[in-house]
Every structure is written in C-alpha cells, then in structure tokens.
Design an enzyme around this catalytic site. Structure first.
Site, PDB file in Angstrom:
ATOM      1  N   ASN A  91      10.486 -62.022  49.480  1.00  0.00           N
ATOM      2  CA  ASN A  91      11.515 -61.263  48.785  1.00  0.00           C
ATOM      3  C   ASN A  91      12.145 -60.321  49.812  1.00  0.00           C
ATOM      4  OD1 ASN A  91      10.876 -62.486  46.341  1.00  0.00           O
ATOM      5  ND2 ASN A  91       9.325 -60.941  45.852  1.00  0.00           N
ATOM      6  N   HIS A 104       6.237 -59.339  54.148  1.00  0.00           N
ATOM      7  CA  HIS A 104       5.060 -59.999  53.572  1.00  0.00           C
ATOM      8  C   HIS A 104       5.467 -61.327  52.978  1.00  0.00           C
ATOM      9  CE1 HIS A 104       6.780 -57.294  50.531  1.00  0.00           C
ATOM     10  NE2 HIS A 104       6.428 -58.203  49.631  1.00  0.00           N
ATOM     11  N   LEU A 105       4.582 -62.285  53.157  1.00  0.00           N
ATOM     12  CA  LEU A 105       4.791 -63.634  52.634  1.00  0.00           C
ATOM     13  C   LEU A 105       3.896 -63.805  51.417  1.00  0.00           C
ATOM     14  CD1 LEU A 105       5.900 -66.526  52.873  1.00  0.00           C
ATOM     15  CD2 LEU A 105       4.077 -67.000  54.531  1.00  0.00           C
TER      16      LEU A 105
HETATM   17  P1  AMP Z   1       7.475 -57.514  46.801  1.00  0.00           P
HETATM   18  O1  AMP Z   1       7.838 -57.179  45.374  1.00  0.00           O
HETATM   19  O2  AMP Z   1       7.950 -58.862  47.263  1.00  0.00           O
HETATM   20  O3  AMP Z   1       7.850 -56.389  47.743  1.00  0.00           O
HETATM   21  O4  AMP Z   1       5.887 -57.656  46.825  1.00  0.00           O
HETATM   22  C1  AMP Z   1       5.033 -56.560  46.907  1.00  0.00           C
HETATM   23  C2  AMP Z   1       3.760 -57.005  46.293  1.00  0.00           C
HETATM   24  O5  AMP Z   1       2.741 -56.091  46.666  1.00  0.00           O
HETATM   25  C3  AMP Z   1       3.768 -57.066  44.769  1.00  0.00           C
HETATM   26  O6  AMP Z   1       3.520 -58.402  44.340  1.00  0.00           O
HETATM   27  C4  AMP Z   1       2.663 -56.096  44.366  1.00  0.00           C
HETATM   28  O7  AMP Z   1       1.928 -56.543  43.254  1.00  0.00           O
HETATM   29  C5  AMP Z   1       1.814 -56.061  45.626  1.00  0.00           C
HETATM   30  N1  AMP Z   1       1.023 -54.858  45.792  1.00  0.00           N
HETATM   31  C6  AMP Z   1       1.406 -53.571  45.606  1.00  0.00           C
HETATM   32  N2  AMP Z   1       0.400 -52.729  45.918  1.00  0.00           N
HETATM   33  C7  AMP Z   1      -0.642 -53.504  46.312  1.00  0.00           C
HETATM   34  C8  AMP Z   1      -1.975 -53.223  46.749  1.00  0.00           C
HETATM   35  N3  AMP Z   1      -2.445 -51.969  46.858  1.00  0.00           N
HETATM   36  N4  AMP Z   1      -2.775 -54.267  47.053  1.00  0.00           N
HETATM   37  C9  AMP Z   1      -2.330 -55.539  46.939  1.00  0.00           C
HETATM   38  N5  AMP Z   1      -1.073 -55.874  46.545  1.00  0.00           N
HETATM   39  C10 AMP Z   1      -0.248 -54.862  46.234  1.00  0.00           C
END
Ligand code: AMP
Length: 118
Positions: A91, A104-105
C-alpha cells in the site's frame, strides 16, 4: 544493517529495535518478517527492510537489492506457511490505505482471495 536509516518515532523502526514486541516468522541481515496485528487472512505477514524508507518506491530507489530481498523473503514465508497461493501488496500513500510509513510488503494467504481487491 547498523548504518540503515532509522526514525525513532516510526512504529516499525521500534519493532526492529525490539522496543515493541512482534511475532517474528523470518529474518535476514536486511529484512524482518512478522505477523500483522490485525490479520486479514489466516496468514498475514509483513516483511520490512531494516532501513527506514517511507514506501516501497523510496526503498527501491535507495536500496534496490533490499527491495528485491522483500520478494525473496515473501517466497520463503509462503513456503514456511505452506501456502499454495498468496498475494503480495505494497500500500503506497494514504489514499491506498497506507497507515505505517515504513515500507512493508503484505503477504496474504491461507484462504481464497478475491480479485480485484477493494
Ligand atoms: P498499511 O495499512 O499498508 O500501512 O499496513 C500497516 C499494517 O501494520 C496494518 O495491516 C496493521 O494491522 C499493521 N500493524 C500496525 N501495528 C502493528 C504492530 N504493532 N504489529 C504488527 N502489525 C501492526
């Protein structure tokens, strides 16, 4: 990488530093993979570079070999998780749903995935 750029206010940099816990499933010198805290599929893993770059394009411009390693790591995660098929997503930008501005992937699998996504 000790010389990788870092942002002390970045959630994923803090996970890399061990300040915030994560369920790590795979790691190399350059990348870390851990389970998403709000999984959208039975397997939902995030693969991140150790260096802070705000999105995939910025990572690819600055560290192209590390960008490629995210894909290699995703394939290894699919193998470890026994996924017959999987989806990879970056995203990029708030309009596309990006909420964490450290590249992040997403690796998603373990259920039927519809196309196109929402
Ligand atoms: P995006 O919306 O593509 O930026 O993805 C960010 C992702 O990070 C989301 O799917 C969240 O659920 C995930 N996320 C947020 N905080 C954490 C955390 N502490 N540990 C693992 N995943 C997380």
């Amino acid at each position: 990488m000790s010389d990788a750029p870092r942002d002390p206010d970045c959630l994923f940099c803090r996970i890399l530093a061990g300040e915030i816990p994560a369920e790590v499933v795979h790691e190399t010198e350059h990348v870390l993979a851990f389970r998403d805290i709000a999984p959208q599929a039975p397997t939902h893993v995030l693969v991140i570079p150790r260096g802070h770059h705000e999105n995939a394009a910025a990572l690819a411009a600055a560290e192209p070999l590390v960008a490629a390693e995210l894909l290699t790591a995703a394939a290894e995660i699919a193998r470890l998780e026994g996924l017959a098929g999987y989806r990879l997503a970056f995203n990029t930008g708030a309009e596309a749903g990006q909420t964490v501005f450290h590249a992040h992937l997403h690796v998603l699998g373990g259920r039927d995935l519809t196309w196109p996504p929402g």
